[in-house]
Scaffold this motif. Structure first.
Motif, mmCIF file in Angstrom:
data_model
loop_
_atom_site.group_PDB
_atom_site.id
_atom_site.type_symbol
_atom_site.label_atom_id
_atom_site.label_comp_id
_atom_site.label_asym_id
_atom_site.label_seq_id
_atom_site.Cartn_x
_atom_site.Cartn_y
_atom_site.Cartn_z
ATOM 1 N N ASN A 224 -0.734 4.963 -3.504
ATOM 2 C CA ASN A 224 -0.012 5.031 -2.449
ATOM 3 C C ASN A 224 1.655 5.591 -2.177
ATOM 4 O O ASN A 224 1.705 5.388 -1.887
ATOM 5 C CB ASN A 224 0.130 3.353 -3.803
ATOM 6 C CG ASN A 224 -1.154 2.418 -3.190
ATOM 7 O OD1 ASN A 224 -1.975 2.423 -2.506
ATOM 8 N ND2 ASN A 224 -1.030 0.957 -4.059
ATOM 9 N N ARG B 233 0.953 8.663 -0.159
ATOM 10 C CA ARG B 233 0.343 7.660 1.194
ATOM 11 C C ARG B 233 1.450 8.681 2.271
ATOM 12 O O ARG B 233 0.878 9.076 3.348
ATOM 13 C CB ARG B 233 0.122 6.557 1.029
ATOM 14 C CG ARG B 233 -0.692 5.959 2.441
ATOM 15 C CD ARG B 233 -1.243 4.656 2.204
ATOM 16 N NE ARG B 233 -1.082 3.844 0.828
ATOM 17 C CZ ARG B 233 -3.050 3.906 0.844
ATOM 18 N NH1 ARG B 233 -3.338 4.344 1.729
ATOM 19 N NH2 ARG B 233 -3.047 3.495 0.002
ATOM 20 N N GLU C 108 0.742 -1.223 -0.116
ATOM 21 C CA GLU C 108 -0.417 -0.183 -0.019
ATOM 22 C C GLU C 108 0.512 1.426 -0.085
ATOM 23 O O GLU C 108 0.324 2.427 0.137
ATOM 24 C CB GLU C 108 -0.560 0.257 1.452
ATOM 25 C CG GLU C 108 -0.425 -0.301 2.425
ATOM 26 C CD GLU C 108 -1.078 0.352 3.721
ATOM 27 O OE1 GLU C 108 -2.500 0.753 3.842
ATOM 28 O OE2 GLU C 108 -1.045 -0.755 4.759
ATOM 29 N N TRP C 109 2.157 1.033 -0.063
ATOM 30 C CA TRP C 109 3.065 1.940 0.346
ATOM 31 C C TRP C 109 3.559 2.429 -0.999
ATOM 32 O O TRP C 109 4.707 3.288 -0.850
ATOM 33 C CB TRP C 109 3.863 1.401 1.249
ATOM 34 C CG TRP C 109 3.283 1.838 2.682
ATOM 35 C CD1 TRP C 109 2.914 1.014 3.137
ATOM 36 C CD2 TRP C 109 2.632 2.966 3.483
ATOM 37 N NE1 TRP C 109 2.670 0.690 4.859
ATOM 38 C CE2 TRP C 109 1.868 2.686 4.332
ATOM 39 C CE3 TRP C 109 2.288 4.500 3.803
ATOM 40 C CZ2 TRP C 109 1.486 2.650 5.799
ATOM 41 C CZ3 TRP C 109 1.948 4.904 3.861
ATOM 42 C CH2 TRP C 109 1.706 4.171 5.168
#
Length: 358
Positions: free
Chosen positions: A203, A206, A196-197
Motif C-alpha cells: 500500500n 502504491r 489502501e494507501w
C-alpha cells in the motif's frame, strides 16, 4: 573499474543520448511568480546541452504542490508554453531534456500557495522551517489527503506529463526523492493511513507506482522515469524498511518499459545501490555519493560507472561548469560553484560561469 566509455552514446527510452553524463535536477528559483519559465532559464539549459541528458529542476504540477518561491510550474497551458523556449534552445544545441514533475506535499508554506494548505498522506508536519517570500517560517501541519484527493493528484501528474510533451520535452520524471509527497507515502512516520494507501509495503508504494503509470499513459513509458533517494532522511523522512520498499516498487515497475531509473545515492549506502542495480533491468542513472566531498567530477563519473550505472548524474559541477563534459574529458580544471547564488537572484551565478579557453 567499469570499461564503459563515458563518452559513448546510449539508447535511453525513446531517444539516444550522446554521452553517459547527466545534469541532475537542481532547484534554482529563477521562474516568475506565476511559475513561468524565462529566457534566462532557456539560456541556462542551452549552455549545458553538452550533457547527454538534462533533467530539469523540480517543477510543480499544481499550485498546491508548490514548496518554494519562484519555482517553475507545468500545471497550466501558459506554463507549458513558457517551457517551449527552453526545449527549443536545448534541442538546437543538440541536447536531450526531461522535465522533473514535483509535488512538495507537507513541505512549503501556505503563503506561497495563495493560502492553500499543504496536502500529505497524513497530518504530520515536516520538521524545521521553510523558505517563504517573508523569510523562514515553521512548516505547518498539512491536511491529510482524502482518497479522492489522492486520485486527483495522480491525474494532475498525468496532465502535467501531457503538457510537458506538448512543450517539446523528451521525457518526464516523477520526483519521488528527498522527502517530498511521493516519498512521504513510503515513510511510516509521515504515512499513518490504514486504507489502501498506507500500512503494508504494497500500500505504501502504491502512490508512486500508480503515478508513474499515469504519467507513462500520458507521455509514453519510454519517455517516463522515476527519481528515488533510498534511505534518505531529508525533510525528516524515515522509511524504516528501505530494502523491502524498493525491491517491491521496482518489482512492480521493472516490466513497464520506463526510460530509466534515476537514483540519488545516500552517502554510506552503496549496498543499496548494488541492490537497485540488481533489481532494475533497464537504464540506471546514478548520482553517486560514496566518496566524501570534495571529489573531482571525473572521479565521481568513474566511481558511478564502476558502481554499475549506465549514466552518471552530477549536480553542482554542471551548475558551475556549463561545458562540464569537455572539462571531464580533459580531467579539469573546474570552476567552483558559488553557493550564495544557488537560489533566486539575477543571472549572476546562473549564466556567467566561464567556459574553458579555446
Amino acid at each position: 573499474m567499469s570499461d564503459i566509455n563515458a563518452f559513448s552514446p546510449l539508447r535511453v527510452g525513446a531517444t539516444t543520448i550522446a554521452n553517459r553524463l547527466a545534469m541532475a535536477p537542481m532547484t534554482r528559483s529563477r521562474a516568475t511568480e506565476d511559475g513561468l519559465a524565462t529566457a534566462s532559464i532557456a539560456e541556462y539549459y542551452r549552455q549545458r546541452a553538452g550533457a547527454g541528458l538534462i533533467v530539469t529542476e523540480a517543477t510543480q504540477i499544481s499550485l498546491r504542490g508548490k514548496a518554494y518561491p519562484t519555482t517553475p510550474g507545468i500545471g497550466t497551458l501558459a506554463q507549458a508554453q513558457s517551457w517551449q523556449q527552453v526545449t527549443d534552445a536545448v534541442h538546437e544545441a543538440g541536447g536531450t531534456i526531461h522535465l522533473q514533475l514535483f509535488h512538495g506535499g507537507r513541505t512549503g508554506h501556505p503563503s506561497m500557495r495563495g493560502g492553500l494548505d499543504g496536502h500529505a498522506p497524513s497530518a504530520v508536519a515536516a520538521p524545521g522551517q521553510t523558505f517563504t517570500p517573508d523569510g523562514m517560517k515553521d512548516h505547518p501541519a498539512p491536511a491529510a489527503m482524502t482518497a479522492e484527493e489522492i486520485q486527483e493528484t495522480i491525474r494532475e501528474f498525468a496532465v502535467a506529463s501531457a503538457l510537458a510533451v506538448s512543450a517539446g520535452f523528451d521525457g518526464v520524471q516523477l520526483h519521488a526523492a528527498n522527502g517530498y509527497l511521493p516519498q512521504q507515502f513510503l515513510c511510516r512516520d509521515t504515512n499513518l493511513r490504514t486504507d489502501e494507501w498506507g500500512g503494508s509495503t504494497e500500500n505504501r508504494i502504491r502512490f508512486i507506482v500508480e503515478t508513474v503509470r499515469a504519467m507513462a499513459g500520458a507521455a509514453g513509458a519510454d519517455r517516463t522515469s522515476l527519481r528515488i533517494s533510498p534511505a534518505s532522511t531529508i525533510q525528516g523522512i524515515n522509511e524504516h524498511n528501505t530494502e523491502e520498499l524498493y525491491e517491491a516498487m521496482l518489482g512492480e515497475l521493472a516490466g513497464d518499459g520506463l526510460a530509466f531509473l534515476d537514483v540519488s545515492e545516500t552517502p554510506g549506502h552503496r549496498d543499496l545501490t548494488a541492490m537497485l542495480r540488481k533489481s532494475w533491468p533497464g537504464v540506471l542513472v546514478l548520482n553517486p555519493h560514496r566518496v566524501a566531498e570534495p571529489e573531482a567530477p571525473h572521479d565521481r563519473v568513474a566511481d558511478g560507472l564502476a558502481a554499475g550505472a549506465d549514466v552518471v548524474a552530477l549536480g553542482a559541477a554542471w551548475l558551475a561548469n556549463p561545458d562540464l563534459a569537455e572539462r571531464i574529458a580533459r580531467r579539469g580544471p573546474y570552476n567552483e560553484a558559488d553557493s550564495s547564488t544557488f537560489y533566486g537572484g539575477t543571472d549572476q551565478g546562473y549564466l556567467d560561469y566561464p567556459l574553458l579557453a579555446a
